[in-house]
Scaffold this motif. Structure first.
Motif, mmCIF file in Angstrom:
data_model
loop_
_atom_site.group_PDB
_atom_site.id
_atom_site.type_symbol
_atom_site.label_atom_id
_atom_site.label_comp_id
_atom_site.label_asym_id
_atom_site.label_seq_id
_atom_site.Cartn_x
_atom_site.Cartn_y
_atom_site.Cartn_z
ATOM 1 N N ILE A 27 15.438 12.248 -20.432
ATOM 2 C CA ILE A 27 16.638 11.536 -19.725
ATOM 3 C C ILE A 27 16.881 12.453 -18.302
ATOM 4 O O ILE A 27 17.087 12.114 -17.093
ATOM 5 C CB ILE A 27 17.735 11.297 -20.326
ATOM 6 C CG1 ILE A 27 17.189 9.957 -21.264
ATOM 7 C CG2 ILE A 27 18.784 10.903 -19.562
ATOM 8 C CD1 ILE A 27 18.385 9.798 -22.377
ATOM 9 N N SER A 28 16.799 13.997 -18.637
ATOM 10 C CA SER A 28 17.136 14.731 -17.439
ATOM 11 C C SER A 28 16.159 14.658 -16.346
ATOM 12 O O SER A 28 16.619 14.522 -15.262
ATOM 13 C CB SER A 28 17.197 16.118 -18.215
ATOM 14 O OG SER A 28 18.099 16.372 -19.069
ATOM 15 N N LEU A 48 17.067 3.335 -16.303
ATOM 16 C CA LEU A 48 16.020 4.415 -16.934
ATOM 17 C C LEU A 48 14.602 3.674 -17.504
ATOM 18 O O LEU A 48 14.620 2.711 -17.869
ATOM 19 C CB LEU A 48 16.149 5.452 -17.949
ATOM 20 C CG LEU A 48 17.477 6.294 -17.659
ATOM 21 C CD1 LEU A 48 18.059 6.884 -18.736
ATOM 22 C CD2 LEU A 48 17.421 7.176 -16.464
ATOM 23 N N GLU A 49 13.571 4.517 -17.147
ATOM 24 C CA GLU A 49 12.419 3.405 -17.575
ATOM 25 C C GLU A 49 11.828 3.984 -18.986
ATOM 26 O O GLU A 49 11.347 3.260 -19.665
ATOM 27 C CB GLU A 49 10.972 4.022 -16.559
ATOM 28 C CG GLU A 49 11.148 3.322 -15.230
ATOM 29 C CD GLU A 49 10.497 3.860 -14.330
ATOM 30 O OE1 GLU A 49 9.538 4.733 -14.631
ATOM 31 O OE2 GLU A 49 10.172 3.865 -13.016
ATOM 32 N N ARG A 71 18.119 18.618 -22.227
ATOM 33 C CA ARG A 71 17.228 17.408 -23.081
ATOM 34 C C ARG A 71 17.914 16.105 -22.765
ATOM 35 O O ARG A 71 17.925 15.722 -21.588
ATOM 36 C CB ARG A 71 17.160 17.903 -24.678
ATOM 37 C CG ARG A 71 16.609 19.368 -24.643
ATOM 38 C CD ARG A 71 16.720 19.637 -26.019
ATOM 39 N NE ARG A 71 15.570 19.357 -26.834
ATOM 40 C CZ ARG A 71 15.778 18.268 -27.750
ATOM 41 N NH1 ARG A 71 16.901 17.926 -28.216
ATOM 42 N NH2 ARG A 71 14.573 17.655 -28.559
ATOM 43 N N ASN A 72 18.261 15.577 -23.819
ATOM 44 C CA ASN A 72 18.606 14.093 -23.543
ATOM 45 C C ASN A 72 20.199 14.019 -24.005
ATOM 46 O O ASN A 72 20.597 12.788 -24.063
ATOM 47 C CB ASN A 72 17.890 13.093 -24.591
ATOM 48 C CG ASN A 72 16.490 13.210 -24.210
ATOM 49 O OD1 ASN A 72 16.188 13.256 -23.065
ATOM 50 N ND2 ASN A 72 15.811 13.236 -25.392
ATOM 51 N N PRO A 122 26.363 10.435 -15.086
ATOM 52 C CA PRO A 122 26.613 11.132 -16.512
ATOM 53 C C PRO A 122 26.499 12.684 -16.400
ATOM 54 O O PRO A 122 25.776 12.930 -15.774
ATOM 55 C CB PRO A 122 25.459 10.463 -17.191
ATOM 56 C CG PRO A 122 24.839 9.321 -16.481
ATOM 57 C CD PRO A 122 25.225 9.589 -15.049
ATOM 58 N N THR A 123 27.262 13.409 -17.154
ATOM 59 C CA THR A 123 27.430 14.791 -17.058
ATOM 60 C C THR A 123 26.614 15.241 -18.314
ATOM 61 O O THR A 123 26.838 14.753 -19.380
ATOM 62 C CB THR A 123 28.829 15.252 -17.052
ATOM 63 O OG1 THR A 123 29.553 14.640 -18.032
ATOM 64 C CG2 THR A 123 29.308 15.324 -15.899
#
Lengths: 612, 184
Positions: A209-210, A203-204, A152-153, A331-332
């Motif tokens: 986000i993933s 990011l738009e 998810r985010n 980012p992880t």
């Protein structure tokens, strides 16, 4: 090494033969009966022989015996008994013991086997997978297909591992509810943002986000992984075809194992001999490519940007593409966690079952040992004792407190080898008053509501508890007379330890000889009501008895376990404190110069009475 | 002698140091002022209850729009005093003997700033970090983890200042202003 003092309880799983409860209603066990050799018959023998231990010690034969002196036994005269008890002694220094000793908090209890269960003898089953950050449950099928990270985010900062937040890149001073993009991932802890990357990631949308990140971060490692995956999936597909279509598949499978057993050399031959088609698995046999230009570029970049721009080993290893520069970190995603239930390995009953809902931390089933077996704690009686520096030849007095979690009063016997086993430098240990009663763990509500508990259930000592911190004066029961303190559901007794002079071997040997660990055998007896409800009966309910409903039957339950008390480390010898005569029992105060200025006479006199 | 101070400071009968407090400042109950050098507090600044300001060794100057939290000690290290810039957020339980703290710096829970240390503008000190005596932090430094440092390039300073203002507005509604207690 854990800090002193510690008390570890030995799980019975370290023994070859599982030790079970002795539920023996036929044999009446009178509480005043002193433990004798007969009582130890149910103890399983150590899997290792004492002779083996002696060879380990280089010819030293420790004369270890249970301290029966307080109980009117003189074991010094009985050599046979000494030897046999030695066999039964639990050696905390034995390599095998190390695997079975746990603090009581880590132990579970199986109600069906009536046994302590350590983390080694439970089986874990995953109840659910969830993301610790968004607390969303992830179905196990998704875990299999998408991996064990949150899809998810939820993302973590690659620099400091804090959780990242989504913030708009262009800060608008107006308080608009719908911020407009592009967006950054921002670490509120170390202020890292995805704009720090080269090229920056923006990011738009503030959601999903993933999906956005997977498009934006596409390293050559990812393409390589996809290529490999495709290759092996193809191979696997071929192999499955091979297995399912071939009639000789099973034979060949079995041949794999037999071939392994007969030695690695004869593999191919044996298979060919059976006429089975050889399965060909092709590796992607391509060496790892090192692009010289790329490497030179990295070296140059390091020279320009300096060490500060490079990643630490920890940062590098958490990333799949092992970046060397901070600007290459991505980012992880948050690792998923699991809720697990635990089963007893012996009877398959569930010992721990958490609520499957992620948001709740409750447990449906939780059989922890703390609720079933009495727990021991140790305190200093003399506050001048320093745990890390015990004085050799000095009598150290500690207070051993047994707390009863059960709803029935228990009678406890504590037995300890007179000399600590397993070491050439044995300390002398004496438990003053090794047999005593501990009151029932009644609820505060029970007292308030004046429960229906029979008056006989309360031990005599509890009804008139002595003043805290004072030795009980002469009571009619001589057994109870040396109990230091007895309160609601706990009883404290004094344990005396005289460590010998021990050379400091920490530098030369792996084992710390100065570590003073006392094995104590705890035996608990109590009368449990047979047909009680579960919530009332605690753990002592014997399951096999066929008592008819209605009539309250009481049955004697007895169980026992070894525990190890880590009292401390013996320090350097102190001048003026001299060794008392060897083999003199510690408990006799006469003739030992170091001891007992503070010992009240009342503490010892009853002991003599017992012996006479 | 001004009105009696209550709470932790009421026990001591020592006189208050000379205070120069802006009328828009929120001073909570039970703030301990001690020392003899003057203490200046700028506009719109909020001091939580039980924070301690000690000006025995030198003056203390706090800028505008700052938040000083509970149980935090501000101790002037020397005659040059302790100067806090604007938009400084000092969290709970900090022990601060710094000489200078720059604008828009956030000092989080339990941080210790050594004697005479100098913190630049827009710095962030994560919880329980320590700056040694006479230590210097350049502007935009983030101290995190095990005393690791990195430069803040996130350009979120303006946004954080706005958050500070919102925070102060909220605190002004929640905290009782007892500044008349301390003003003579």
């Amino acid at each position: 090494m854990s800090s002193f003092p510690y008390i570890h309880i030995s799980c019975p799983c370290h023994e070859d033969r599982p030790q079970t409860f002795t539920i023996d209603s036929a044999r009446p066990i009178s509480p005043s009966k002193s433990p004798s050799k007969h009582d130890f018959n149910f103890l399983p023998t150590d899997p290792h022989t004492p002779t083996k231990r002696r060879t380990l010690l280089g010819g030293f034969t420790p004369s270890v015996s249970f301290d029966g002196g307080n109980l009117g036994l003189d074991l010094d005269d009985d050599e046979e008994l000494t030897d046999e008890d030695d066999e039964n002694n639990f050696d905390p220094r034995d390599p095998r013991s190390a695997f079975s000793l746990f603090p009581i908090e880590n132990l579970l209890y199986c109600e069906d086997c009536h046994q302590i269960r350590c983390p080694r003898c439970v089986q874990e089953e995953i109840v659910c997978w969830y993301c610790p950050s968004c607390l969303f449950e992830v179905p196990s099928s998704t875990v299999k297909s998408d991996g064990n990270r949150c899809t998810r985010n939820c993302y973590l900062c690659p620099v400091c591992t804090a959780l990242l937040a989504v913030i708009p890149v262009n800060h608008s001073s107006g308080h608009s509810d719908h911020p407009t993009g592009p967006f950054n991932l921002f670490c509120s802890h170390c202020h890292w943002t995805t704009s720090d990357l080269i090229p920056p990631i923006q990011l738009e949308k503030p959601t999903s986000i993933s999906a956005q990140l997977s498009k934006l971060t596409h390293s050559p490692q990812d393409t390589e992984f996809i290529r490999l995956k495709q290759h092996y999936a193809q191979q696997l597909g071929n192999a499955q075809e091979d297995f399912t279509n071939s009639p000789a598949a099973l034979t060949r499978l079995m041949g794999l194992y037999t071939g392994l057993g007969s030695g690695s050399g004869g593999h191919g031959g044996s298979r060919k001999g059976r006429g089975v088609k050889k399965l060909e698995m092709k590796e992607v046999d391509r060496p790892r490519e090192v692009n010289e230009e790329q490497e030179l570029e990295i070296v140059e970049r390091m020279a320009v940007e300096g060490l500060e721009a490079t990643t630490t080993a920890k940062q590098r290893l958490t990333q799949p593409h092992e970046p060397r520069f901070l600007s290459d970190l991505t980012p992880t995603a948050v690792l998923l966690r699991t809720k697990r239930s635990k089963r007893c390995r012996a009877c398959r009953h569930i010992l721990v079952k958490p609520e499957s809902k992620v948001q709740t931390t409750r447990f449906r089933i939780r059989l922890v040992a703390l609720n079933y077996i009495p727990s021991l704690t140790i305190k200093r009686l003399d506050s001048t004792i320093t745990w890390n520096n015990l004085t050799p030849h000095k009598t150290h007095r500690f207070l051993l407190t047994v707390t009863n979690p059960l709803f029935d009063p228990i009678s406890v016997s504590l037995l300890t080898p007179r000399r600590t086993p397993g070491t050439a430098f044995a300390s002398r240990v004496t438990i003053l008053c090794p047999e005593f009663e501990v009151g029932a763990n009644t609820d505060v509500w029970d007292d308030a509501l004046m429960s229906t508990k029979p008056a006989a259930a309360t031990p005599s000592g509890v009804s008139t508890p002595p003043v805290a911190g004072s030795f009980a004066s002469f009571s009619k029961d001589p057994k109870m007379s040396t109990v230091y303190e007895q309160k609601m559901n706990y009883t404290s007794v004094v344990i005396e330890v005289v460590p010998p002079e021990i050379p400091d071997t920490r530098e030369t040997r792996i084992r710390d000889e100065r570590l003073l660990e006392i094995p104590i055998y705890v035996r608990v007896e109590f009368e449990a009501e047979v047909d009680r409800d579960d919530e009332e009966g605690g753990g002592g309910k014997p399951s096999h008895s066929g008592a008819s409903g209605g009539a309250v039957q009481r049955e004697r339950v007895e169980y026992s376990y070894w525990c190890v008390v880590g009292v401390g480390r013996v320090g350097d010898p102190v001048e003026g404190v001299v060794a008392s005569e060897p083999n003199t029992p510690v408990r006799t105060p006469v003739g030992t110069p170091v001891k007992a200025p503070r010992t009240p006479a009342a503490m010892r006199t009853p002991l003599r009475q017992v012996r006479s | 002698m001004g009105p009696k101070r209550s709470g932790a400071s009421s026990a001591s009968s020592a006189p208050l140091p000379p205070l120069k407090i802006d009328p828009t400042t929120v001073l909570s109950d039970a703030i301990s002022f001690s020392g003899t050098y003057p203490i200046t507090i700028g506009a719109n600044t909020v001091l939580h209850p039980r924070c301690k300001l000690n000006s025995t060794e030198g003056p203390i100057v706090i800028g505008s729009n700052c938040i000083i939290s509970e149980r935090t000690q501000l101790i002037a290290p020397d005659i040059d005093g302790l100067v806090l810039g604007d938009y400084v957020h000092v969290e709970v339980n900090c022990h601060i003997q710094a000489a200078r703290i720059g604008d828009a710096t956030s000092i989080e829970v339990g941080t210790k700033l050594g004697k005479g240390s100098c913190i630049g503008d827009n710095c962030t000190l994560s919880p329980l970090s320590t700056i040694l005596d006479v230590g210097v932090l350049p502007a935009f430094t983030v101290v995190y983890g095990e005393n690791q440092r990195r430069m803040d390039t996130s350009a979120t300073a303006v946004a954080r200042n706005e958050t500070m203002l919102a925070h102060i507005d909220c605190l002004k509604k929640l905290l009782l202003n007892k500044s008349e207690k301390y003003t003579r």
